[in-house]
Structures are given as C-alpha cells and as structure tokens.
Design an enzyme around this catalytic site. Structure first.
Site, PDB file in Angstrom:
ATOM      1  N   TRP A  18      -8.103  -3.157   8.344  1.00  0.00           N
ATOM      2  CA  TRP A  18      -7.195  -2.106   7.882  1.00  0.00           C
ATOM      3  C   TRP A  18      -6.524  -1.540   9.123  1.00  0.00           C
ATOM      4  O   TRP A  18      -7.172  -1.356  10.164  1.00  0.00           O
ATOM      5  CB  TRP A  18      -7.989  -1.016   7.158  1.00  0.00           C
ATOM      6  CG  TRP A  18      -8.718  -1.562   5.975  1.00  0.00           C
ATOM      7  CD1 TRP A  18     -10.045  -1.878   5.899  1.00  0.00           C
ATOM      8  CD2 TRP A  18      -8.157  -1.884   4.701  1.00  0.00           C
ATOM      9  NE1 TRP A  18     -10.343  -2.368   4.648  1.00  0.00           N
ATOM     10  CE2 TRP A  18      -9.212  -2.382   3.900  1.00  0.00           C
ATOM     11  CE3 TRP A  18      -6.881  -1.807   4.155  1.00  0.00           C
ATOM     12  CZ2 TRP A  18      -9.007  -2.800   2.583  1.00  0.00           C
ATOM     13  CZ3 TRP A  18      -6.691  -2.211   2.848  1.00  0.00           C
ATOM     14  CH2 TRP A  18      -7.742  -2.699   2.069  1.00  0.00           C
ATOM     15  N   HIS A  28      -2.921   3.094  -4.571  1.00  0.00           N
ATOM     16  CA  HIS A  28      -2.257   2.728  -3.319  1.00  0.00           C
ATOM     17  C   HIS A  28      -0.832   2.233  -3.599  1.00  0.00           C
ATOM     18  O   HIS A  28      -0.406   1.195  -3.098  1.00  0.00           O
ATOM     19  CB  HIS A  28      -3.074   1.689  -2.552  1.00  0.00           C
ATOM     20  CG  HIS A  28      -4.341   2.270  -1.976  1.00  0.00           C
ATOM     21  ND1 HIS A  28      -4.325   3.217  -0.973  1.00  0.00           N
ATOM     22  CD2 HIS A  28      -5.646   2.070  -2.264  1.00  0.00           C
ATOM     23  CE1 HIS A  28      -5.579   3.563  -0.664  1.00  0.00           C
ATOM     24  NE2 HIS A  28      -6.397   2.892  -1.438  1.00  0.00           N
ATOM     25  N   ASP A  74      -8.833  -0.726  -5.983  1.00  0.00           N
ATOM     26  CA  ASP A  74      -9.688   0.277  -5.339  1.00  0.00           C
ATOM     27  C   ASP A  74      -9.017   1.652  -5.309  1.00  0.00           C
ATOM     28  O   ASP A  74      -7.798   1.763  -5.426  1.00  0.00           O
ATOM     29  CB  ASP A  74      -9.989  -0.150  -3.890  1.00  0.00           C
ATOM     30  CG  ASP A  74      -8.731  -0.272  -3.051  1.00  0.00           C
ATOM     31  OD1 ASP A  74      -7.719  -0.786  -3.582  1.00  0.00           O
ATOM     32  OD2 ASP A  74      -8.730   0.170  -1.894  1.00  0.00           O
ATOM     33  N   GLU A  75      -9.827   2.651  -5.155  1.00  0.00           N
ATOM     34  CA  GLU A  75      -9.395   4.004  -4.829  1.00  0.00           C
ATOM     35  C   GLU A  75      -8.186   4.474  -5.651  1.00  0.00           C
ATOM     36  O   GLU A  75      -7.174   4.881  -5.099  1.00  0.00           O
ATOM     37  CB  GLU A  75      -9.088   4.093  -3.324  1.00  0.00           C
ATOM     38  CG  GLU A  75     -10.297   3.774  -2.467  1.00  0.00           C
ATOM     39  CD  GLU A  75     -10.022   3.839  -0.975  1.00  0.00           C
ATOM     40  OE1 GLU A  75     -10.918   4.270  -0.241  1.00  0.00           O
ATOM     41  OE2 GLU A  75      -8.914   3.452  -0.535  1.00  0.00           O
ATOM     42  N   ASP A 118       0.870  -1.183   0.000  1.00  0.00           N
ATOM     43  CA  ASP A 118       0.000   0.000   0.000  1.00  0.00           C
ATOM     44  C   ASP A 118       0.903   1.227   0.000  1.00  0.00           C
ATOM     45  O   ASP A 118       2.135   1.102  -0.088  1.00  0.00           O
ATOM     46  CB  ASP A 118      -0.958  -0.019   1.212  1.00  0.00           C
ATOM     47  CG  ASP A 118      -2.298   0.622   0.874  1.00  0.00           C
ATOM     48  OD1 ASP A 118      -2.305   1.795   0.480  1.00  0.00           O
ATOM     49  OD2 ASP A 118      -3.341  -0.064   0.978  1.00  0.00           O
TER      50      ASP A 118
HETATM   51  C1  ACM Z   1     -10.939  -0.465   0.639  1.00  0.00           C
HETATM   52  O1  ACM Z   1     -11.409  -0.430   1.787  1.00  0.00           O
HETATM   53  N1  ACM Z   1     -10.331   0.601   0.135  1.00  0.00           N
HETATM   54  C2  ACM Z   1     -11.024  -1.636  -0.190  1.00  0.00           C
END
Ligand code: ACM
Ligand code: ZN
Length: 729
Positions: A459, A255, A317-318, A182
């Site tokens: 996370w 990320h 993602d993101e 990340d």
């Molecule tokens: C995430 O929580 N960004 C997958």
C-alpha cells in the site's frame, strides 16, 4: 515403495547440502554441487529445438536485462540444451551443469523458472561466465506467489511497473495484484466513462507526514495519472512474458471516492466531493442501487478483455455502512431482496458481481470482508485481517489467498528506530516474513488444500516513488518468495547468507534501492546486575560476529541526566544516536497487576529503559494495554527521596490509542503508600512533582476513558493505553 525411496534420497541430499551457500533464491528443493566450473565466454549459446519461439525470445530479453548476457541460438554445439518432460510434478524443472548444461522442464513456466535459476547461478568475471557444476531439482510449493501494488495512493509509470515485474520474475513470483482504484485516484481508462480518468485520476491535495499526526498539513500540487487501455495491454503482455499473471482490482463498494468524484450519481447522496487527498476509510461509497451495480458491471465489461487471467479482484474491504443505512434506495434493495441488514446488502452487492464474472468465465476474488453477510458462491477470499477470514472461507470450501497484516504487509516498518523512513506502522522484519506460513498451525489438511498461496501487499500511502517502493519491497519480497516456493525452507541464517552473498550484489548491480535494515546491528538493552541498564550492540541476526557492550548506565541517585550514545552500524550505514535518560528507576523491576497485551508486550524493561518510543509509534518500542485501567508497581533498589514522576504515554486516537484520563499514584517506603498523586490529565506526559517522599515502591494506576467516544475511529471500543517510560526524578 519406489517413490518413497526416491523422495528420501532427495531429503538426504538436502541435509548434506543445506549448510552450503546456494546462489538460487528462493531456495531450490535440491542443490548439489560437484567439483569444477563450467566456463564460457560472455555469451550463452543455446539449442532452442525443444523450446517455443516465445520462450526463446523471453529468455533473450530476460538474460540481457538481469545480467547483461547475450543469448545466441546455436544448434550445432550449444552450451545449454532443453528437454521437455511429461508425467512430472507441476512446474518442476531440473538443471544439470556438467560438461554441458541440460535443463529439463515440465511446463513453459517451469522452463522459465529454470532459466532464472541458471541466470542466478551465472557468475561473471572479466568478460567470462562461470557456473559451479551442480544439479538442481526444483518446483514451487504454492501456486499463488504474489505481490500487490497500490497505484492509487501514489502512481507508478508503465516503465516503473515493468521494472517491478522484472524484479518479481527474478524471484519466481507469478501473480501481480494491481490495485488500480481507490479513494485517492482512479488509474485505468474506461472508454464508456471518460470522467473516471479525466476527473478521478487527479487530486489537488495530498496529506503530508503521517495522517494521524495533528494538525494535518497538505501538499497542494495537482497529482495523479492513469494507464490507457493500450498501456494496460502492454503491461499484461510484459508480465506474461515473465510468466506473471496480472490480477486487476477494481474496488467496490468502498474506497470509491475517486470514482464518485467523477460520477457522484452512483453514490447514495449524489453530492459531489473531490478526489480524496487524505488517507483512511471514508463513508461515501457506491450506492447499492441498480444503476450503480450496472455502472460497475459496465466498467468490468471493459476490464475483462484486458486481463486474460482467471481472477478479477473487486475489493470489498473497509466499506462503512453509514450511507447505506440512511439511503432510501439502499433500504429498498434490502427490502426487495428479503435481506436483513446492510451487511447482507454488501453480500448481495458482491454476489451480483460474482454472478456477472462467473457468467463471463472469470473468478471473483475479494478481501475477507466479503465473508460478512454471507460468502458469494464462487468467491475466492484474500485474508488480510489475520488468518481468520481465510480459515472461515476454507472451512466453507472456498479458495483462499493469505496475506495477514502481521507478515505480508510490506508497508510496515522493517527496522527498529527512528532512522527508518516514515511508514504506516507495524513491524514486519525480514526474519518475520521468512517465518511466515500461509497455512496456520490449527488448519486441517482438508482446509489447507484451499489455500492457494499468499502475497505481499504494498500500500503506497507512504511510498511516494520507485526508490521507496523498492526499499519497502526488497529484500522482504525475497523472503516471501522463499516461504512460498521452497518445500525446504532454509533457516534464517542460511537464507541471510545466500541473500547477502549473492542477491544484495545483484540488487546493487540493478540499482535497486533495497533496504539494508536487516544488516543493522541490534541494540539490546538488559537489566544491569546492580540497578541500571546494560546496552549492547549485537550483530544483525544471521551474521556471526560477537556482541560488544556500548554502555552500562546506572540508575542515578541524584539529578536525572541524558546520556548520548553514538552507535557505529557498519559500512554504508549511518551511525545511530541513542539518547538514554538516566533516571532513578532505570532498570527497576515492575510488578504488573494488569498484564500488557501479548501483542504489544516488549518486556517490562520497555518502560524503565530510559529510551522513549519512536513517533509515529512502532509496535516494538511501547508497552500496550488493552484494558480500561492499568495497575503496576515499580520497585526501586532501596528507599530514596524522589521529587518528580513523569509517565510518558501515547495519544493517537486514529490508532485507537488514548492517553490516560485519570490516575492514582502512591509512594511507599515498604508497602502501604501515601496517595499523593490523584489527578486528571489528558496530556501524553503525566507529571507529578513536589513529591519529596522517601520511596521504594511506586504504585501506579492509570484509568482510560472507558469507551472510545462517538465520532472517533473505533468508537465504542475500549481504547488502547500505551506507555513508553516511567521516569523517576
Ligand atoms: C486492506 O488492507 N484494506 C485490504
Ligand atoms: Zn444508497
């Protein structure tokens, strides 16, 4: 016909036995006790004839780890015998404890599950092992029963990961999603690109407190770590011995700041940035040019032999498209491939990885953003932004793993009030996790067949160490494993009884730093009959003690005062302090002209209960509105002279929550008011003083800023308006 009869017999057994406490969690399909105990001295003598040497070895290690039980092979006169069955439900097993213990199993995994159940049934007293005589029949409901762990934001050692796996195995999880890369750290050795760990595994700063708290401060320690490929193999083998498959995640295209700190040439700008010390989403992502794609495929080439499982997670993602929009190389890829925009470019990028993984006999899995711009042919979707991504993927005949933030994010708060350790936000109680169903109500049976299961996500922005990891994971992970495993999901009360009777003692014996938030009494505030509030202490749900009244606080007619209440929460829990502002509108009725959002509607009393919301904010202590202007009337008992009004709101732009910008307040004795309170304020507390009006109705209109301005998170959207109290003095 015969089959139906057979099922209904088990259904009946379940009905008869559901009120009885069961030491096995997740709850087995059938648990039927008979009189008596099977007693042994401290050891378990087993006949290994019908199990593999690997399984025997796994049994020995796991019995020793979980309960300190020695397992001895003893063919002549064993306590435990095994029988392998064919033509039975996948991963099903049964245990019969009578004069001997017989375990029947279908697969090696199911034999291990049976073994774990047997260990959970073992009661230990004074050097003796005793087992309630019983019959257990069991099988898993879902095939993907996972926990995810982010080791980038905070690093966990190999020994810590092994302990995490040992605990997972005790609750029959079978998938460990290892989030290895990340923005804040790259955690896996890649021999061809040594800088990924020499540079990318280390950061020189870490943001302190909640990242939305301003001004930000940083801890400047050198922080990081990584796993060598040998260590990765060791962990994968350790997991395999516990029938857990490891799914590695290599994040792309977003990320990526840690990787790009090591190799900036794979970004769009080529500019070097350090490994990130702040949490969030960053514009610098992998460029979609061929060199970056080949670099990531090289990385995957080293990843593949380390992970014998089927799935490779590529994130997805993101990933903001800001850099791609302004990058000539990305634009050239769009043009060369006949794509329309940056979303289709992301789809192209993921598609390249899908083709690569498929060619290598693996399956790609990614977060639900991989749907945007078109889903790649062999992709499995992990649905985290609610159920919608999963529903869309299933409708396109793609496999799905559900982990909606509402139920599966174990970085959210699990208890109310300010005594919880800092977490990212949100509120996901144990009860809510148990209520989770990976199949949404409106999904067709045909689409539901694509839902492989679900997982809990950890996370670690606010999880700096193992103790905090265990606190956030347990007991919620046990509730999740129960929803994923148990065909007959127990009620919360039954689950809570089994958990507190058998599993809290087990977790304590292993020094697991689990959360006791679910044991805390609930503090309930209701309207008192004669203008004011009643505060009661209700026992934690699942515990059937009686409620007690802590205080009745009247709406004051005179000077506002603060009442402090100390709440005894029970043994081994800190006492809790409650500050209540006894003001003139305490317990008043509210007439909403603008309705609060159902997502953050905790009842109208929320804003006249004398209690200010916790900070950082948690979803359950505020009233949240998702409209640009908010209007409501506060109805007092009778006309009284009021001097001052304080409207307590929240300003948290990182969460898209903005304080009101202008307001219009009027005060009236009967209906039509005196509009004395027109004004402009961007403070969290709007104060209107020197009112001196005899008032019964206060009309409040708050105006937000319309749209979130450019440069702020959520730019272009209507901001949220959050209120925690209307204090009338
Ligand atoms: C995430 O929580 N960004 C997958
Ligand atoms: Zn680019």
């Amino acid at each position: 016909m015969l089959k139906i009869k057979f099922l209904s017999v088990f259904g009946l057994l379940w009905l008869f036995t559901s009120a009885q406490k069961c030491p096995i969690l997740p709850t087995p399909a059938v648990f039927q006790t008979t009189n008596g105990q099977f007693i042994s001295s401290g050891n378990l003598l087993i006949d290994p004839s019908n199990i593999t040497p690997n399984l025997l070895n796994a049994f020995k290690n796991y019995a020793l780890w979980s309960k300190g039980i020695q397992v001895i092979s003893f063919v002549q006169n064993p306590m435990v015998k095994f029988k392998k069955l064919t033509n039975v439900k996948q991963d099903s097993y049964s245990i019969n404890i009578a004069e001997q213990i017989t375990i029947s199993y279908s697969s090696e995994a199911s034999c291990f599950y049976a073994w774990v159940s047997l260990l959970q049934l073992a009661q230990q007293t004074e050097g003796q092992l005793s087992f309630q005589k019983c019959f257990v029949k069991d099988y898993p409901k879902f095939q993907w029963r996972g926990l995810h762990l982010d080791v980038s934001r905070h690093f966990f050692t190999v020994d810590e990961i092994k302990r995490f796996l040992d605990l997972m195995a005790y609750y029959k999880f079978n998938t460990f999603h290892w989030h290895l890369t990340d923005d804040q750290g790259w955690r896996i050795e890649i021999k061809k690109y040594p800088l990924l760990t020499e540079v990318g595994a280390w950061r020189d700063s870490t943001v302190e407190n909640h990242y939305t708290s301003l001004p930000r401060t940083y801890n400047h320690s050198h922080y990081g770590g990584f796993y060598t490929q040998e260590q990765i193999k060791e962990v994968v083998a350790y997991a395999a011995d516990r029938f857990i498959e490891v799914v590695p995640e290599i994040e792309m295209p977003g990320h990526a700041r840690a990787a790009l700190a090591a190799y900036p040439e794979f970004s769009c700008t080529g500019e070097a940035h350090g490994v990130e010390g702040l949490w969030g989403v960053f514009d610098d992502i992998f460029c979609a040019k061929e060199e970056s794609i080949l670099f990531l495929q090289d990385v995957l080439t080293e990843i593949l032999p380390l992970f014998p499982g089927m799935y490779i997670h590529v994130g997805g993602d993101e990933a903001p498209k800001t850099r791609w929009e302004g990058c000539p190389k990305c634009q050239a890829v769009i043009k060369a491939n006949g794509l329309h925009d940056a979303h289709e470019l992301q789809s192209y990028f993921i598609g390249r990885m899908d083709a690569f993984l498929t060619q290598n006999g693996k399956k790609l899995i990614g977060w639900d953003e991989i749907l945007e711009g078109g889903l790649s042919p062999n992709a499995t979707v992990m649905s985290w932004r609610g159920y919608d991504g999963g529903k869309a993927a299933a409708a396109e005949n793609h496999d799905v793993v559900m982990c909606p933030g509402s139920h599966c994010y174990f970085d959210h708060y699990q208890g109310r009030g300010a005594e919880e350790p800092l977490a990212i936000g949100g509120f996901t109680s144990l009860e809510k996790v148990l209520s989770f169903d990976p199949i949404p109500l409106d999904m067709t049976t045909a689409d539901a067949a694509y839902v492989l299961g679900a997982q809990g996500n950890l996370w670690t922005e606010y999880i700096p160490n193992m103790a905090q990891l265990e606190y956030m994971a347990y007991p919620r992970a046990i509730a999740l494993s129960t929803t994923l495993w148990s065909e007959n999901r127990p009620s919360y009360e039954d689950f809570f009884a089994d958990l507190s009777t058998y599993h809290f003692p087990f977790l304590s014996s292993k020094n697991v730093h689990f959360s006791k938030s679910c044991l805390k009494p609930e503090i309930k505030t209701t309207r008192a009959l004669d203008w004011g509030i009643l505060i009661e202490k209700a026992p934690a749900k699942g515990n059937n003690a009686a409620s007690t009244v802590l205080a009745e606080i009247k709406a004051t007619k005179r000077k506002t005062k603060t009442v402090q209440i100390t709440v005894d929460q029970g043994p081994n829990l800190p006492s809790k302090k409650l500050n209540v502002i006894a003001h003139k509108a305490l317990g008043a009725n509210i007439n909403f002209i603008t309705k609060p959002s159902p997502k953050y509607d905790n009842g109208s009393l929320t804003i006249v209960d004398g209690q200010l919301g916790a900070r950082p904010w948690k979803g359950n202590e505020w009233l949240g509105f998702d409209s640009d202007s908010v209007a409501f009337d506060i109805l007092l008992e009778k006309p009284i002279k009021i001097k001052e009004l304080r409207i307590h709101t929240l300003h948290d732009p990182n969460s898209w929550i903005w304080a009101a910008q202008t307001y219009n307040i009027s005060f009236s004795k009967t209906g039509v008011g005196n509009g004395i309170g027109d004004g402009y304020s961007t403070d969290e507390i709007i104060t209107i003083d020197e009112i001196n009006e005899k008032t019964q109705i206060i009309h409040v209109v708050l105006y937000g800023l319309g749209r979130i301005p450019t440069g702020s998170p959520g730019a272009g959207n209507v901001p949220w308006l959050f209120i925690d109290e209307i204090e009338v003095r």
